[in-house]
Design a protein around this motif. Structure first.
Motif, PDB file in Angstrom:
ATOM      1  N   GLY A  33       0.813  -1.216   0.000  1.00 15.93           N
ATOM      2  CA  GLY A  33       0.000   0.000   0.000  1.00 15.93           C
ATOM      3  C   GLY A  33       0.841   1.258   0.000  1.00 15.93           C
ATOM      4  N   LEU A  34       1.935   1.263   0.768  1.00 17.69           N
ATOM      5  CA  LEU A  34       2.811   2.439   0.802  1.00 17.69           C
ATOM      6  C   LEU A  34       3.491   2.662  -0.544  1.00 17.69           C
ATOM      7  CD1 LEU A  34       4.475   2.036   4.324  1.00 17.69           C
ATOM      8  CD2 LEU A  34       2.742   3.704   3.642  1.00 17.69           C
ATOM      9  N   LEU A  35       3.985   1.587  -1.144  1.00 14.98           N
ATOM     10  CA  LEU A  35       4.644   1.732  -2.449  1.00 14.98           C
ATOM     11  C   LEU A  35       3.660   2.151  -3.530  1.00 14.98           C
ATOM     12  CD1 LEU A  35       7.053  -1.359  -2.397  1.00 14.98           C
ATOM     13  CD2 LEU A  35       7.606   1.040  -1.981  1.00 14.98           C
ATOM     14  N   GLY A  36       2.455   1.582  -3.514  1.00 13.96           N
ATOM     15  CA  GLY A  36       1.452   1.961  -4.510  1.00 13.96           C
ATOM     16  C   GLY A  36       1.018   3.405  -4.364  1.00 13.96           C
ATOM     17  N   GLY A  37       0.813   3.851  -3.123  1.00  9.18           N
ATOM     18  CA  GLY A  37       0.443   5.246  -2.908  1.00  9.18           C
ATOM     19  C   GLY A  37       1.542   6.205  -3.319  1.00  9.18           C
ATOM     20  N   ALA A  38       2.799   5.852  -3.022  1.00  7.14           N
ATOM     21  CA  ALA A  38       3.919   6.709  -3.418  1.00  7.14           C
ATOM     22  C   ALA A  38       4.039   6.792  -4.929  1.00  7.14           C
ATOM     23  CB  ALA A  38       5.217   6.181  -2.812  1.00  7.14           C
ATOM     24  N   TYR A  39       3.813   5.668  -5.610  1.00  6.02           N
ATOM     25  CA  TYR A  39       3.867   5.686  -7.077  1.00  6.02           C
ATOM     26  C   TYR A  39       2.784   6.589  -7.658  1.00  6.02           C
ATOM     27  CZ  TYR A  39       3.593   4.018 -11.894  1.00  6.02           C
ATOM     28  OH  TYR A  39       3.544   3.951 -13.263  1.00  6.02           O
ATOM     29  N   GLY A  40       1.576   6.513  -7.095  1.00  3.25           N
ATOM     30  CA  GLY A  40       0.502   7.359  -7.601  1.00  3.25           C
ATOM     31  C   GLY A  40       0.738   8.834  -7.348  1.00  3.25           C
ATOM     32  N   MET A  41       1.392   9.150  -6.223  1.00  4.84           N
ATOM     33  CA  MET A  41       1.654  10.553  -5.907  1.00  4.84           C
ATOM     34  C   MET A  41       2.795  11.131  -6.736  1.00  4.84           C
ATOM     35  SD  MET A  41      -0.562  11.514  -3.617  1.00  4.84           S
ATOM     36  CE  MET A  41       0.214  12.990  -2.960  1.00  4.84           C
ATOM     37  N   LEU A  42       3.785  10.308  -7.051  1.00  9.24           N
ATOM     38  CA  LEU A  42       4.968  10.807  -7.753  1.00  9.24           C
ATOM     39  C   LEU A  42       4.838  10.758  -9.272  1.00  9.24           C
ATOM     40  CD1 LEU A  42       7.774   9.211  -5.527  1.00  9.24           C
ATOM     41  CD2 LEU A  42       6.871  11.536  -5.432  1.00  9.24           C
ATOM     42  N   THR A  43       3.938   9.913  -9.798  1.00 10.77           N
ATOM     43  CA  THR A  43       3.778   9.815 -11.247  1.00 10.77           C
ATOM     44  C   THR A  43       3.003  11.018 -11.775  1.00 10.77           C
ATOM     45  OG1 THR A  43       3.744   7.405 -11.081  1.00 10.77           O
ATOM     46  CG2 THR A  43       2.912   8.381 -13.123  1.00 10.77           C
ATOM     47  N   PRO A  44       3.507  11.688 -12.813  1.00 10.35           N
ATOM     48  CA  PRO A  44       2.791  12.856 -13.351  1.00 10.35           C
ATOM     49  C   PRO A  44       1.431  12.457 -13.943  1.00 10.35           C
ATOM     50  CG  PRO A  44       5.066  12.808 -14.135  1.00 10.35           C
ATOM     51  CD  PRO A  44       4.808  11.488 -13.486  1.00 10.35           C
ATOM     52  N   VAL A  45       0.470  13.343 -13.802  1.00 10.58           N
ATOM     53  CA  VAL A  45      -0.868  13.124 -14.353  1.00 10.58           C
ATOM     54  C   VAL A  45      -0.836  13.362 -15.861  1.00 10.58           C
ATOM     55  CG1 VAL A  45      -3.279  13.855 -14.266  1.00 10.58           C
ATOM     56  CG2 VAL A  45      -1.916  13.810 -12.178  1.00 10.58           C
ATOM     57  N   THR A  46      -1.423  12.450 -16.618  1.00  7.04           N
ATOM     58  CA  THR A  46      -1.454  12.575 -18.073  1.00  7.04           C
ATOM     59  C   THR A  46      -2.895  12.519 -18.568  1.00  7.04           C
ATOM     60  OG1 THR A  46      -1.163  10.172 -18.325  1.00  7.04           O
ATOM     61  CG2 THR A  46       0.822  11.534 -18.368  1.00  7.04           C
ATOM     62  N   TYR A  47      -3.140  13.274 -19.639  1.00  6.29           N
ATOM     63  CA  TYR A  47      -4.452  13.305 -20.292  1.00  6.29           C
ATOM     64  C   TYR A  47      -4.290  12.787 -21.719  1.00  6.29           C
ATOM     65  CZ  TYR A  47      -5.897  16.309 -16.422  1.00  6.29           C
ATOM     66  OH  TYR A  47      -6.173  16.820 -15.170  1.00  6.29           O
ATOM     67  N   THR A  48      -5.315  12.110 -22.209  1.00  6.51           N
ATOM     68  CA  THR A  48      -5.274  11.525 -23.548  1.00  6.51           C
ATOM     69  C   THR A  48      -6.478  12.000 -24.356  1.00  6.51           C
ATOM     70  OG1 THR A  48      -4.126   9.558 -22.742  1.00  6.51           O
ATOM     71  CG2 THR A  48      -5.214   9.386 -24.880  1.00  6.51           C
ATOM     72  N   ALA A  49      -6.209  12.460 -25.575  1.00  4.25           N
ATOM     73  CA  ALA A  49      -7.253  12.878 -26.509  1.00  4.25           C
ATOM     74  C   ALA A  49      -7.099  12.075 -27.787  1.00  4.25           C
ATOM     75  CB  ALA A  49      -7.161  14.370 -26.796  1.00  4.25           C
ATOM     76  N   THR A  50      -8.222  11.736 -28.423  1.00  5.56           N
ATOM     77  CA  THR A  50      -8.209  10.865 -29.596  1.00  5.56           C
ATOM     78  C   THR A  50      -9.022  11.479 -30.724  1.00  5.56           C
ATOM     79  OG1 THR A  50      -8.023   8.924 -28.171  1.00  5.56           O
ATOM     80  CG2 THR A  50      -8.659   8.543 -30.456  1.00  5.56           C
ATOM     81  N   SER A  51      -8.449  11.452 -31.915  1.00  5.70           N
ATOM     82  CA  SER A  51      -9.114  11.903 -33.128  1.00  5.70           C
ATOM     83  C   SER A  51      -9.273  10.700 -34.060  1.00  5.70           C
ATOM     84  CB  SER A  51      -8.305  13.001 -33.823  1.00  5.70           C
ATOM     85  OG  SER A  51      -8.940  13.425 -35.010  1.00  5.70           O
ATOM     86  N   TYR A  52     -10.393  10.638 -34.758  1.00  8.13           N
ATOM     87  CA  TYR A  52     -10.702   9.479 -35.607  1.00  8.13           C
ATOM     88  C   TYR A  52     -10.834   9.911 -37.059  1.00  8.13           C
ATOM     89  CZ  TYR A  52     -11.832   7.147 -31.199  1.00  8.13           C
ATOM     90  OH  TYR A  52     -11.779   6.628 -29.920  1.00  8.13           O
ATOM     91  N   LEU A  53     -10.279   9.063 -37.943  1.00  2.00           N
ATOM     92  CA  LEU A  53     -10.427   9.241 -39.381  1.00  2.00           C
ATOM     93  C   LEU A  53     -10.942   7.932 -39.971  1.00  2.00           C
ATOM     94  CD1 LEU A  53      -7.288  10.573 -38.642  1.00  2.00           C
ATOM     95  CD2 LEU A  53      -7.913  11.718 -40.759  1.00  2.00           C
ATOM     96  N   VAL A  54     -11.663   8.022 -41.065  1.00  2.00           N
ATOM     97  CA  VAL A  54     -12.205   6.846 -41.728  1.00  2.00           C
ATOM     98  C   VAL A  54     -11.773   6.872 -43.194  1.00  2.00           C
ATOM     99  CG1 VAL A  54     -14.391   8.000 -42.244  1.00  2.00           C
ATOM    100  CG2 VAL A  54     -14.287   5.501 -42.211  1.00  2.00           C
ATOM    101  N   ALA A  55     -11.354   5.715 -43.681  1.00  2.00           N
ATOM    102  CA  ALA A  55     -10.944   5.585 -45.082  1.00  2.00           C
ATOM    103  C   ALA A  55     -12.168   5.276 -45.941  1.00  2.00           C
ATOM    104  CB  ALA A  55      -9.906   4.480 -45.217  1.00  2.00           C
ATOM    105  N   VAL A  56     -12.374   6.098 -46.962  1.00  2.00           N
ATOM    106  CA  VAL A  56     -13.554   5.966 -47.827  1.00  2.00           C
ATOM    107  C   VAL A  56     -13.082   5.636 -49.242  1.00  2.00           C
ATOM    108  CG1 VAL A  56     -15.595   7.110 -48.742  1.00  2.00           C
ATOM    109  CG2 VAL A  56     -14.818   7.618 -46.418  1.00  2.00           C
TER     110      VAL A  56
END
Length: 222
Positions: A33-56
């Motif tokens: 629990g201590l190691l998992g909490g430390a990892y979550g606190m020290l890891t930078p927060v990242t955001y993900t955005a997705t764009s979609y294309l379709v081949a016609v």
């Protein structure tokens, strides 16, 4: 006199043996629990955005060809030929796009997903849309030979939640992993027996009478 250091070294081992058997499970759970909490606190927060294309496909092509070219466009989306144009619209270097942009395709649908990750949600949106735009432009230049064009299916939108795991989630994962390892250590721990718990006999020292008799016998032989 010579066994005093040995006894001092054996004392911590004896104390460890006296601990209850479930102590390994508790220690593993707390440490995880201590190691998992430390990892979550020290890891930078990242955001993900997705764009979609379709081949016609055009009138001179087929849906099967469109699916095949969608696979090809997904592979070239992160190449320098496409990212070189995308860096102008994204406002970041090509190296950043290479590290933080990923593509995904499906063998069942002629669609290309362009995902970008960043510590800032707005930058993730800009990178995903920029790479999708550059890929569409690249497909338009070769449309006359491929007979397939890319169409913007959905633009990337600003993510409302981070894609990285929160400290609460990493803590729970750490607790689960630590508990599992503690349980395995508990199962692998040798069981105690009555002989192990009995104190070890000390070194035997001859009594005064025995020592006197031995000395007299030696003197008589001489």
């Amino acid at each position: 006199m010579t066994d005093t250091p040995t006894r001092k070294r054996l004392k911590p081992l004896a104390r460890l043996k006296r601990l209850p058997s479930w102590s390994a499970l508790v220690a593993g759970t707390l440490l995880g629990g201590l190691l998992g909490g430390a990892y979550g606190m020290l890891t930078p927060v990242t955001y993900t955005a997705t764009s979609y294309l379709v081949a016609v496909p055009t009138s001179k092509s087929t849906p099967e060809a469109a699916r095949g070219f969608a696979q090809a466009y997904g592979r070239v989306a992160t190449q320098l030929a496409v990212l070189g144009d995308a860096q102008v619209w994204a406002g970041v270097p090509v190296r950043t796009l290479q590290d933080q942009v990923r593509t995904a395709t499906s063998p069942d649908a002629p669609m290309v997903a362009v995902s970008a990750s960043s510590a800032r949600p707005g930058q993730a949106v800009d990178m995903a849309n920029a790479v999708a735009r550059a890929l569409k432009q690249h497909a338009d230049h070769t449309k006359s030979s491929t007979q397939v064009r890319l169409v913007q299916f959905s633009r990337a939108v600003k993510p409302s939640e981070p894609a990285s795991a929160s400290p609460a989630v990493t803590t729970l994962v750490g607790v689960s992993a630590g508990g599992l390892l503690g349980g395995l250590a508990l199962l692998a721990r040798p069981r105690r027996t009555g002989r192990d718990e009995a104190p070890a006999p000390g070194p035997s020292v001859p009594g005064p009478a025995t020592a006197t008799a031995t000395t007299a016998a030696v003197s008589g032989k001489r």
